[in-house]
Scaffold this motif. Structure first.
Motif, PDB file in Angstrom:
ATOM      1  N   LEU A 269       0.805  -1.221  -0.155  1.00  0.00           N
ATOM      2  CA  LEU A 269       0.000  -0.017   0.148  1.00  0.00           C
ATOM      3  C   LEU A 269       0.732   1.285   0.083  1.00  0.00           C
ATOM      4  O   LEU A 269       0.467   2.270  -0.496  1.00  0.00           O
ATOM      5  CB  LEU A 269      -0.960  -0.133   1.097  1.00  0.00           C
ATOM      6  N   TRP A 272       1.594   1.841  -3.597  1.00  0.00           N
ATOM      7  CA  TRP A 272       0.481   2.186  -4.423  1.00  0.00           C
ATOM      8  C   TRP A 272       0.222   3.465  -4.287  1.00  0.00           C
ATOM      9  O   TRP A 272       0.016   4.364  -5.202  1.00  0.00           O
ATOM     10  CB  TRP A 272      -0.861   1.390  -3.755  1.00  0.00           C
ATOM     11  N   GLN A 273       0.486   4.223  -2.997  1.00  0.00           N
ATOM     12  CA  GLN A 273       0.579   5.683  -2.697  1.00  0.00           C
ATOM     13  C   GLN A 273       1.309   6.389  -3.621  1.00  0.00           C
ATOM     14  O   GLN A 273       1.053   7.399  -4.075  1.00  0.00           O
ATOM     15  CB  GLN A 273       0.761   5.975  -1.350  1.00  0.00           C
ATOM     16  N   VAL A 287      -8.622   0.967  -3.447  1.00  0.00           N
ATOM     17  CA  VAL A 287      -8.139   0.186  -2.524  1.00  0.00           C
ATOM     18  C   VAL A 287      -9.156  -0.083  -1.588  1.00  0.00           C
ATOM     19  O   VAL A 287      -9.561   1.058  -0.972  1.00  0.00           O
ATOM     20  CB  VAL A 287      -6.818   0.448  -1.650  1.00  0.00           C
ATOM     21  N   THR A 289     -10.163  -1.379   2.235  1.00  0.00           N
ATOM     22  CA  THR A 289      -9.614  -1.900   3.495  1.00  0.00           C
ATOM     23  C   THR A 289     -10.833  -2.427   4.276  1.00  0.00           C
ATOM     24  O   THR A 289     -11.577  -1.769   4.691  1.00  0.00           O
ATOM     25  CB  THR A 289      -8.751  -0.923   4.106  1.00  0.00           C
ATOM     26  N   ASN A 304      -6.239  -5.481   2.038  1.00  0.00           N
ATOM     27  CA  ASN A 304      -6.421  -4.379   1.286  1.00  0.00           C
ATOM     28  C   ASN A 304      -6.654  -5.083  -0.193  1.00  0.00           C
ATOM     29  O   ASN A 304      -5.980  -5.850  -0.502  1.00  0.00           O
ATOM     30  CB  ASN A 304      -5.128  -3.550   1.164  1.00  0.00           C
ATOM     31  N   TYR A 306      -7.357  -4.628  -3.899  1.00  0.00           N
ATOM     32  CA  TYR A 306      -6.939  -3.773  -5.222  1.00  0.00           C
ATOM     33  C   TYR A 306      -7.782  -3.984  -6.267  1.00  0.00           C
ATOM     34  O   TYR A 306      -7.829  -5.079  -6.858  1.00  0.00           O
ATOM     35  CB  TYR A 306      -5.678  -3.961  -5.643  1.00  0.00           C
ATOM     36  N   TRP A 403     -10.056   3.814  -0.812  1.00  0.00           N
ATOM     37  CA  TRP A 403      -8.839   4.957  -1.314  1.00  0.00           C
ATOM     38  C   TRP A 403      -8.948   5.037  -2.769  1.00  0.00           C
ATOM     39  O   TRP A 403      -8.832   4.076  -3.463  1.00  0.00           O
ATOM     40  CB  TRP A 403      -7.400   4.434  -0.829  1.00  0.00           C
TER      41      TRP A 403
END
Length: 546
Positions: A269, A272-273, A287, A289, A304, A306, A403
């Motif tokens: 994660l 990913w950010q 994402v 969670t 998480n 995706y 997210w």
């Protein structure tokens, strides 16, 4: 499509004046008499009081948050379900002349239920637009007119019915009412390619505070700007949107890959950010969670998921992922190629066995007791910060966090282009949700306290000055208007979070088009004080200073 005649409005006002002067009848009776004098269809088909057995099922029909349906929550005095635009017009004029607060519901997904409940205890009427749901798609003209009561799922279905290579970039949840959805911005899985639903609106039909039906030309560009992202319930009643269609490939690809803490979720994660907003704009990876059972029996973990849409085939997707985000470990077996309409169902969480016609039912698959909040993130949250989130997640029964990545087209559109300001510099948006069941429905305090504590914890890692929020995730924790009024200073607290520097322009437009603040709710855009009040306030200040 032309505006209704002024003579109709004048005749209504004359009739209504006689009611307001002479009538001592009840709230419902006054409204009934007023509507009955103007509407040709039997009111029994569209007028519901609490004594009507259909009232509660209708009130509950599109409400998403069961917290807003509890017996302790103030309910409307009546619900009106107009069948035509002129019916809506009559409802506005009746409400205004009888000094009745009016609330408008197109889909019922507003998180605090502001379109069908009252936090202030003011008696009110709900105009429910669920019977105004026609969709007219013009493939040659590359546009569609869609009435406010239609859902985004219905719009998607009707577009795909006409073309396999056209779509519209709006919500991921298929039961959203299109009327209110676009007023807040309308993000979805094609936002990185095409922007928001509100970025792709060509025209609109609304009813203003005087009961006039306006289109883009007659409302003017200021009001047209305000209704595309300035939030619902402040400027008028949306009757219909004219939206711009966008090209989609015949074949798109979707995938969902889930990683638990034991599988390195934190490091993935964090990566990913760093890449989500910079990926190819054809690729949207959100994402989700949640908590669940871990590798050891009886031990909870955090996972998480995706969840992605790629506007293209699997081969190019795998190439992009290998170059940009290999840490996820995406494999061909994780990917499914399908049509764009099928991807709508997939992203909305429907099983693959469900036919697309389910979209025509317009029903929410998500009805729970919940509280939600939102944030926007400008810098990657460090791994230590993520670990703090996981710790808090494991303390709650049914937490959820989503997210959504920005970048792409979202970074190319100016913050002031429409009222929705969360653009360049935003990496992703966070939605926090806590969900509870019937056992806690009367006392949800511990769940609400949990999400507020998580929100406080996140203050270090999210946008600041202001701490931004998404208006379509209404959050009354940010503040609310006082009974029967709106105050500019007070409303600026949440207004700046939702709209940043666009808030002041929204206030000026509101003051111009609805100076008496007819369209109002707990978080509506305020009007500026009238000049007389301003002079009195200045006088009081100078006297005090003297």
């Amino acid at each position: 499509m032309e505006s209704s005649s002024t003579s109709t409005i004048i005749s209504l006002l004359v009739i209504l004046l006689s009611f307001s002067l002479a009538s001592s009848d009840s709230f419902q009776d006054n409204f009934y008499k007023c509507l009955n004098s103007q509407i040709s269809v039997p009111l029994s088909n569209c007028f519901y009081t609490p004594n009507n057995p259909s009232f509660t099922p209708l009130l509950n029909s599109s409400a998403q948050n069961l917290r807003c349906l509890l017996p302790s929550v103030p309910k409307p005095e009546l619900i009106f379900t107009p069948l035509t635009e002129s019916d809506v017009q009559s409802a506005v004029i009746c409400s205004k002349q009888l000094n009745i607060q009016l609330k408008v519901r197109s889909g019922g997904h507003d998180y605090e239920g502001l379109s069908y409940i009252s936090e202030t205890g003011t008696p009110f009427v709900v105009v429910d637009l669920s019977k105004l749901r026609s969709v007219s798609v013009d493939i040659e003209g590359n546009n569609a007119w869609v009435e406010a009561g239609a859902t985004v799922g219905e719009l998607y279905y009707r577009i795909a019915e006409k073309s396999k290579i056209h779509g519209y970039p709006a919500g991921l949840c298929s039961s959203l009412g299109i009327g209110g959805h676009i007023t807040g911005g309308a993000y979805g899985s094609m936002m990185r390619k095409y922007g928001l639903g509100a970025d792709n609106v060509l025209d609109a039909r609304i009813i203003d505070a005087n009961g006039n039906i306006l289109d883009r030309e007659s409302m003017g560009e200021d009001l047209f700007w305000a209704i595309r992202g300035g939030g619902g319930g402040s400027f008028g009643i949306i009757l219909a949107w004219k939206v711009k269609l966008v090209p989609v490939p015949e074949t798109v690809t979707v995938f969902t890959v889930t990683k638990t803490l034991e599988q390195g979720a934190t490091k993935i994660l964090y990566k990913w950010q760093q890449v989500a907003d910079k990926l190819d704009e054809d690729l949207f990876i959100r994402v989700i969670t949640q908590t669940g059972d871990g590798a050891k029996k009886g031990v909870r973990t955090v996972s998480n998921s995706y969840n992605a849409l790629f506007l293209g085939g699997v081969d190019r997707l795998l190439q992009i992922m290998a170059e940009s985000f290999p840490e996820l470990g995406l494999q061909r077996k994780d990917c499914v190629e399908m049509s764009w309409l099928e991807s709508v169902l997939y992203i909305a969480g429907y099983p693959s066995s469900v036919p697309p016609e389910i979209l025509l039912q317009g029903k929410s698959t998500f009805k729970n007791y919940f509280k939600a909040k939102s944030d926007f993130v400008k810098e990657p949250i460090p791994e230590s910060g993520l670990e703090g989130i996981w710790k808090r997640f494991l303390e709650e029964d049914t937490p959820l966090m989503i997210w959504n990545p920005y970048g792409g087209m979202m970074s190319k559109i100016s913050e002031s282009d429409i009222p929705f300001p969360h653009r360049n510099g935003t990496l992703f948006k966070i939605q926090y949700v806590t969900i509870w069941g019937d056992a806690d429905k009367a006392s949800p305090g511990r769940h609400v306290e949990w999400i507020r504590k998580l929100y406080n914890y996140m203050s270090t890692y999210v946008s600041k000055f202001p701490r931004e929020a998404y208006v379509n995730y209404r959050d009354l924790d940010l503040g609310m208007n006082k009974y029967g009024s709106t105050d500019f200073v007070q409303a600026s607290v949440w207004g700046s979070k939702y709209f940043k520097n666009n808030f002041n322009r929204l206030v000026r437009i509101k003051t111009k088009v609805d100076p008496d603040n007819f369209f109002r709710h707990e978080q509506s855009i305020p009007t500026l004080p009238k000049e007389g009040k301003q002079r009195r306030r200045r006088g009081r200040r100078s006297h005090h200073q003297g």
